[in-house]
Design an enzyme around this catalytic site. Structure first.
Site, PDB file in Angstrom:
ATOM      1  N   PRO A  40      45.989  40.049  31.495  1.00 43.03           N
ATOM      2  CG  PRO A  40      48.158  39.859  32.305  1.00 43.03           C
ATOM      3  CD  PRO A  40      47.187  39.243  31.343  1.00 43.03           C
ATOM      4  CE  LYS A  71      47.102  35.210  34.546  1.00 45.61           C
ATOM      5  NZ  LYS A  71      45.842  35.850  34.900  1.00 45.61           N
TER       6      LYS A  71
END
Length: 158
Positions: A40, A71
């Site tokens: 991201p 993540k």
């Protein structure tokens, strides 16, 4: 509409003065270059001086993004663009506009959680009051992000 300049597997947006993204609210006197290479991504444009943006601020934000989204930090990108000519509410006191993008994990309830963590941290470290900053959350499609000479659509097979 922003002009897109491809560079290898990356793409760079040159944003029109007055906007940080074609999908984001308009802010006067802001011209920013954004690079999107991995996911991201947290990008902050601010009028705070670059001296306040320490390596510790960047690495802490990177860890926060990875933890919030669940993540790997190896895919996280954080970019702070300081010293911008910006106003918010008619003054040039510290302010910011932020773009928080991810492949998935962006939604109504998740965004409330992210905002609850990001706003206080940015106020504490950069001195930007929580009422002088906007965060735009964007759930990107895998076909919209290039990486390693292809897109995440090809990498992930969806």
């Amino acid at each position: 509409m922003p002009v897109i300049y491809p560079v290898c597997a990356h793409f760079i947006y040159f944003l029109i003065p007055g906007s940080i993204d074609d999908c984001l609210c308009t802010f006067p006197s802001v011209t920013v270059l954004l690079t999107a290479t991995t996911m991201p991504m947290l990008e902050i444009a601010t009028n705070v001086p670059k001296e306040k943006v320490t390596p510790d601020v960047l690495t802490t934000l990177s860890k926060m993004v990875a933890e919030m989204l669940g993540k790997s930090e190896s895919y996280c990108m954080v970019r702070v663009v300081p010293d911008q000519l910006m106003t918010f509410g008619g003054t040039t006191e510290p302010c910011a506009v932020t773009l928080f993008c991810s492949l998935g994990k962006i939604g109504v309830e998740e965004n409330k959680t992210y905002a609850a963590k990001l706003f206080p941290y940015l106020e504490k470290t950069l001195g930007i009051p929580t009422d002088r900053m906007y965060i735009k959350f964007k759930d990107l499609k895998t076909s919209e992000i290039g990486y390693k000479g292809t897109t995440f659509h090809e990498i992930l097979g969806r």
